[in-house]
Structures are given as C-alpha cells and as structure tokens.
Motif scaffolding. Structure first.
Motif, short mmCIF file in Angstrom:
data_model
loop_
_atom_site.label_atom_id
_atom_site.label_comp_id
_atom_site.label_asym_id
_atom_site.label_seq_id
_atom_site.Cartn_x
_atom_site.Cartn_y
_atom_site.Cartn_z
N VAL A 12 -2.32 -1.07 1.97
CA VAL A 12 -2.44 0.38 1.74
C VAL A 12 -1.95 1.13 2.97
O VAL A 12 -1.20 2.12 2.85
N ALA A 13 -2.36 0.69 4.15
CA ALA A 13 -1.96 1.36 5.38
C ALA A 13 -0.45 1.29 5.58
O ALA A 13 0.18 2.27 6.00
N ARG A 14 0.15 0.13 5.29
CA ARG A 14 1.60 -0.02 5.47
C ARG A 14 2.37 0.92 4.55
O ARG A 14 3.33 1.57 4.96
N ARG A 15 1.94 0.98 3.28
CA ARG A 15 2.62 1.86 2.34
C ARG A 15 2.47 3.32 2.74
O ARG A 15 3.43 4.10 2.67
N ALA A 16 1.27 3.70 3.15
CA ALA A 16 1.03 5.08 3.53
C ALA A 16 1.87 5.46 4.74
O ALA A 16 2.48 6.55 4.78
N LEU A 17 1.94 4.57 5.74
CA LEU A 17 2.74 4.87 6.93
C LEU A 17 4.22 4.95 6.57
O LEU A 17 4.94 5.84 7.06
N ALA A 18 4.70 4.05 5.72
CA ALA A 18 6.11 4.08 5.33
C ALA A 18 6.45 5.34 4.57
O ALA A 18 7.56 5.89 4.71
#
Length: 244
Positions: free
Chosen positions: A27-33
């Motif tokens: 979730v964090a990776r997608r949000a940051l991307a």
C-alpha cells in the motif's frame, strides 16, 4: 483499515467475497508512486536490482534480507523476504542455518523472529543427530586462533579467562554456524555483514568481510568441503512443495 466501518464484517451483505487485505508495504509503495512518480520509479529500480540475480543469487539475497529484517524487528519485510527465499528454492537446511547465524550474532529472541517465519513457510524442521563430539578449552582456543589468523581478540581472550564453559560453548556455536553449517562459510559471513550493516555496526561488518575474503583465499579457517568461493554455488533447484 480506516475505510472499513465498524459495522462491516467478513460475510456482510455485499461483501461475501472481499479482496484480501493488502500488505502495508505494498500500500505504501503504491501510494508513494502515485504521489511522487519519480520516487516510486527510483525505488522500484533499486528494489529490482537488490532482489534480482546478480553477484549473489536471488534466494541468497532474500535470506540476507530476512536476517537483517529480523535483527531490525521489521516484521513485514521479514515475512516478504522469507517468502521470496522459499520461492527461489532456498533449501530448508540453509534457511535454518541462517537462523542459527542470527542466534550467534543477536541471541535467541531475535533469531526467534526468523524462526517463526521459517516455521510458517517451511514447516517443522526434521530432527538432526544430537551433537556428541568432544570439544574442550584447548580446541576452542585453537579454533579461534585459526579463525582470526593468529592472536584472538581481547574480548574473546577475556571470555576464555573468566568462564571456560561459556567460552567453549561460544566457540562451538561459532564454529558450527560459521564453518560447519549448511550455508557455506563465505555466505554466512556475508549474511552477518548484512545484519551488522543494517544495525550500523561498522566494526563487525569489517570483521565478517575480512573473514569472507579469507575463506575465498583458502585460509586454514575454512572447513573441509567449504574451502573456496565456488561460483554459482548459491543457486538451487526448483523449490519443493510448500509445507501444509
């Protein structure tokens, strides 16, 4: 998840087949991307290189990452890394050897974090033969002289002088993990480099890096059958069926 209200539950009308709850890291990776695409792209490139085959095989890298994550207490990263190691075909006996190395370096509690994930991914290990070889103070001292290439460090000499049984037990653990385990010495030394680097322990990174190089040079501290840096020795066959 804050978007799930208190009245929602699995099987609630309209939610008979809910999607799996995603991993927090994903979730964090997608949000940051989505928020900062250049940061997401840069991290993705780093991750692909760090996790893919290179000078070390994918499974070895995953095993190193699992040990470092256990040392740091990062449960999500630990779970992901053990899963990747298992998927890359790392044999159970080598995964357990990594846990033993962590017990040597950080103690049973930290090693227990890795053990819990190994049990979840690999299942219970088969019982090995009990250790019965004689190993006394002189043998312990000789081992450490060979490992360090001469005089033993002051911290080791102090332990030998103050508590012979503990010194002998420590030497036995040290030798069994670093020179006689299922992971070849070069790899277990590099694993401890990864653990100490993750915790910013520069002095011990240097110690284990020197030891890894000494194994590659064939110094006497390398055990029979583990005498060199065998190219490709860290690549494994197809993984066996998942336990359970």
């Amino acid at each position: 998840r804050p978007d799930i209200q208190n009245e929602w539950y699995a099987g609630h009308p309209g939610h008979l087949a809910p999607e799996p709850i995603p991993e927090r890291a994903d979730v964090a990776r997608r949000a940051l991307a989505h928020a900062v695409p250049v940061a997401g792209a840069g991290m993705a490139r780093v991750r692909e290189t760090a996790q893919g085959d290179g000078a070390l095989a994918t499974g070895v890298k995953a095993l190193f990452a699992a040990a470092a994550a256990a040392a740091r207490g990062h449960g999500g990263l630990l779970r992901d890394a053990v899963g990747r190691a298992r998927g890359a075909g790392v044999p159970a006996e080598q995964a357990w050897a990594a846990a033993a190395a962590l017990a040597l370096a950080r103690g049973e509690e930290v090693a227990g974090r890795l053990v819990a994930e190994l049990l979840a991914h690999y299942g219970e290990p088969p019982a090995a033969e009990p250790y019965a070889e004689a190993f006394d103070h002189d043998a312990a001292l000789a081992y450490f002289r060979g490992y360090f290439g001469g005089d033993v460090p002051e911290r080791v000499a102090l332990l030998a002088a103050r508590s012979a049984p503990v010194f002998e037990g420590y030497a036995l653990l040290h030798r069994g993990v670093l020179r006689e385990g299922a992971l070849e010495p070069k790899l277990v030394e590099l694993l401890l480099c990864a653990v100490n680097a993750a915790e910013f322990q520069t002095a011990f990174v240097e110690i284990h890096a020197r030891a890894a190089r000494s194994v590659c040079r064939g110094r006497p501290s390398a055990s029979p059958g583990h005498g060199g840096c065998r190219r490709g020795s860290a690549r494994w066959p197809e993984p066996p069926a998942r336990a359970g």
